[in-house]
Design an enzyme around this catalytic site. Structure first.
Site, PDB file in Angstrom:
ATOM      1  N   LYS A 198       1.007  -1.458   0.048  1.00 32.38           N
ATOM      2  CA  LYS A 198      -0.085  -0.098  -0.130  1.00 32.38           C
ATOM      3  C   LYS A 198       0.639   1.375   0.619  1.00 32.38           C
ATOM      4  CE  LYS A 198      -4.570  -1.916   1.806  1.00 32.38           C
ATOM      5  NZ  LYS A 198      -5.382  -1.824   2.233  1.00 32.38           N
ATOM      6  N   LYS A 251      -6.975 -10.322 -10.502  1.00 31.54           N
ATOM      7  CA  LYS A 251      -8.198 -10.117  -9.253  1.00 31.54           C
ATOM      8  C   LYS A 251      -9.629  -9.168  -9.008  1.00 31.54           C
ATOM      9  CE  LYS A 251      -7.668 -10.573  -4.011  1.00 31.54           C
ATOM     10  NZ  LYS A 251      -7.251 -11.210  -3.353  1.00 31.54           N
ATOM     11  N   LYS A 286     -13.041  -3.958  -6.794  1.00 29.58           N
ATOM     12  CA  LYS A 286     -13.177  -2.601  -6.550  1.00 29.58           C
ATOM     13  C   LYS A 286     -12.487  -1.236  -7.275  1.00 29.58           C
ATOM     14  CE  LYS A 286     -16.810   0.545  -5.120  1.00 29.58           C
ATOM     15  NZ  LYS A 286     -16.786   2.378  -5.196  1.00 29.58           N
TER      16      LYS A 286
END
Length: 331
Positions: free
Chosen positions: A113, A193, A196
């Site tokens: 991240k 994968k 959203k």
RNA sequence: AGGCGUGUAGCUCAAUUUGGCAGAGCAGCUGACUCCAAAUCAGCAGGUUGGGGGUUCGAGUCCCUCCACGCCUGCCA
């Protein structure tokens, strides 16, 4: 009978899609019958990455509604919003003081991240796994259902529990991972994968026409250019969904016929859409119904928090006492 | 708190010496071609240039101020 306790959480970010369902929620429903389950909508985790305050209430509501819509039963498990039980964050602070910085910096999710969004690295993002450890340990959970990506975080939780027990006396169970096999749900683009953020997802509550449109425009086997070309189900996005949504003999038929060009992609997609629609419809109906009766969702969240609070308070009081902290030390 | 730097479309970046029509690639959407999709081709859309103020006929560009992020030096606890 004393059932083992489970904790698991879901972040209130965006809409719930098929990947979320098969990755976690479907298991949650099964586990509810065998364990004493606490399920959390973890809003404090959600604020470690950029978010909007004005949409947050809706996100939390939608997520809670989703849990109910997929079949979680407030009579059989506890569903709560993390920030309704502030003991989570207080324990998180204590645990963060036991967490070695080096280990936190080595967490792959933190590294990923940080790399993805280098301008939004904050202390909370680094401390995220300590909060997750607190979520679990505050209920003294025995078992945690985890996907591959959370194994490392659970390992930290176990380390912290062990460390606490060694330093302050046995108290926390070391939570065991429950690795349930989950199908890997690919996104509609066939590249990654389902997620959203990549906008390659099918919502678990997708409207019928949108569902059809998404399936029809989904990527298939790129090598099958014409109707008469043989296809390869092994690399086909749609086929992977058939594996989940279609009956065994039908899956075998599609596998066979696709390879010999006996069935076209359009037919294949139509069959899938039929099954998916049937499967999703009850979730969608219930989800809509809950949006019309928001009090039902609020009551469940309120009741969940009410049941969680005494457990969390007891844990925290015991922990603080062992640390030599808390006003009861003076009286 | 101070110093330096960065901020332009969803993303990566352009925009001639203090100024002169805000542009491209990718992503996105639409159409053609396809059994669908992909690929390819054609088209469309996309912006408070971080916010506010100022100078100027004219500001992405110059000045002031605020905000966010980064690096550095401090201060307090």
């Amino acid at each position: 009978m004393n059932r083992k306790r489970i904790f698991s959480g879901i972040r209130p970010t965006g809409e719930i899609h098929l990947g979320n369902y098969f990755g976690a929620l479907r298991n949650w429903v099964d586990l509810m019958h065998q364990y004493d389950c606490v399920y959390g909508v973890v809003d404090y985790h959600a604020i470690t990455t950029p978010f909007e305050a004005k949409t947050m209430p809706q996100m939390v509501f939608n997520t809670m509604a989703a849990l109910i819509a997929v079949g979680l039963d407030a009579e059989k498990c506890m569903m709560m919003v993390q920030s309704d039980v502030p003991e989570h964050t207080e324990l998180a602070w204590i645990l963060s003081c036991l967490a070695p910085l080096g280990q936190m910096e080595r967490m792959t999710q933190f590294k990923e991240k940080s790399q993805q969004d280098p301008e939004n690295i904050n202390l909370g993002l680094l401390a995220y796994p300590a909060l997750m450890a607190a979520d679990i340990l505050i209920y003294r959970a025995d078992v945690v259902p985890v996907g591959d990506d959370q194994v490392q975080h659970l390992e930290l939780t176990r380390d912290l529990a062990r460390k606490f027990n060694n330093a302050f006396g046995d108290y926390f169970p070391e939570p065991q991972p429950l690795l349930t096999p989950t199908p890997r749900i690919m996104g509609l683009d066939g590249k990654a994968k389902m997620s959203k953020t990549l906008n390659n997802h099918i919502s678990l509550f997708e409207e019928s026409d949108v569902l059809q449109q998404k399936i029809m425009t989904a990527v298939t086997d790129e090598n099958r250019k014409r109707r008469n070309d043989p296809g390869n189900p092994d690399i086909c996005n749609i086929f992977s969904l058939h594996n989940i949504y279609s009956k065994n003999d039908e899956v075998q038929m599609i596998d066979r016929e696709c390879r010999v060009a006996g069935i076209g992609c359009v037919d294949c997609k139509k069959i899938l859409h039929g099954h998916l629609e049937t499967s999703i419809a009850p979730f969608r109906d219930r989800y809509k119904e809950l949006h019309e009766k928001p009090d039902e969702v609020r009551d469940i969240a309120r009741e969940g928090a009410k049941r969680c609070l005494p457990i969390a308070q007891e844990t925290l009081q015991e922990v603080k006492s062992r640390l030599g902290i808390g006003k009861h030390q003076f009286v």
